[in-house]
Design an enzyme around this catalytic site. Sequence first.
Site, PDB file in Angstrom:
ATOM      1  N   HIS A 131      52.556  33.645  44.272  1.00 52.17           N
ATOM      2  CA  HIS A 131      51.859  34.123  43.080  1.00 52.17           C
ATOM      3  C   HIS A 131      52.016  33.116  41.936  1.00 52.17           C
ATOM      4  O   HIS A 131      52.793  32.169  42.026  1.00 52.17           O
ATOM      5  CB  HIS A 131      52.403  35.487  42.641  1.00 52.17           C
ATOM      6  CG  HIS A 131      51.803  36.626  43.396  1.00 52.17           C
ATOM      7  ND1 HIS A 131      52.329  37.084  44.579  1.00 52.17           N
ATOM      8  CD2 HIS A 131      50.710  37.399  43.147  1.00 52.17           C
ATOM      9  CE1 HIS A 131      51.593  38.090  45.031  1.00 52.17           C
ATOM     10  NE2 HIS A 131      50.612  38.305  44.180  1.00 52.17           N
ATOM     11  N   LYS A 135      54.088  35.976  37.054  1.00 57.59           N
ATOM     12  CA  LYS A 135      54.394  37.242  37.720  1.00 57.59           C
ATOM     13  C   LYS A 135      55.871  37.544  37.570  1.00 57.59           C
ATOM     14  O   LYS A 135      56.726  36.726  37.903  1.00 57.59           O
ATOM     15  CB  LYS A 135      53.994  37.200  39.190  1.00 57.59           C
ATOM     16  CG  LYS A 135      54.181  38.547  39.877  1.00 57.59           C
ATOM     17  CD  LYS A 135      53.452  38.625  41.201  1.00 57.59           C
ATOM     18  CE  LYS A 135      53.652  39.982  41.868  1.00 57.59           C
ATOM     19  NZ  LYS A 135      53.146  41.098  41.047  1.00 57.59           N
TER      20      LYS A 135
END
Length: 239
Positions: A131, A135
Amino acid sequence: MKIALLGYGKMGKTIEKLALERNHSICYKTSSEIDVEQLKQADVAIDFSIPTAAKENIITALKAQIPVISGTTGWLNHYEEVVKICEQENGTFLYASNFSLGVNLFFNLNAHLAKLMNGHKQYQVGLEEIHHTQKLDAPSGTAISLAKDIIDYSSLKDWKLVNENEESEAESIPVTAKRIENISGTHSITYSSSVDDIEIKHTAHSREGFALGAIIAAEWIKDKKGVFSMKDVLNLNNL
């Protein structure tokens, strides 16, 4: 449909854009404490906030009798409490670790593959997620959902977050989490043996897939009562 956005970061802004394109209106948006009177104008609330705010956002919406869907991860130790409050309030709640339509199809593919692989002990399963660097939680909620589905259909007991190339315990699924700039989300499951590998993978290209799925869920959940998931929205429970 009038939508309240609880959490107005990048995802909230993307949901706003797509909702307006689908002829909905955004009647309220906030990234701070909720104004309940403004919230009550909404037909549905969509929560993409932060882990520390999600529980209170959801409970506030339920107590205001506003259907609420949440895509915030990292708060699930309070999930059963929220479900109980939803039932007490005769409310409407839908949580998904990932609202992408493709990811939810991928969840079903992952569960089916886990069933197929259960009798083939020569294969060792591993899970990797990648990600963007903003995040907050690791592993992702999507990765945890994938791991739980594998556990449900195998003799494995749990999952463990590991560093790359680090081995996990025999009865644990090793989960690797990487954070790389400008990555919307990649999840892969690999079954490895001494002679071959079997891999399934989902790669997101932008936030729009997640945002669109959240809006479709909001359209579906309006005027319903109960606790739901994306399997209900996409009619995947019997696959």
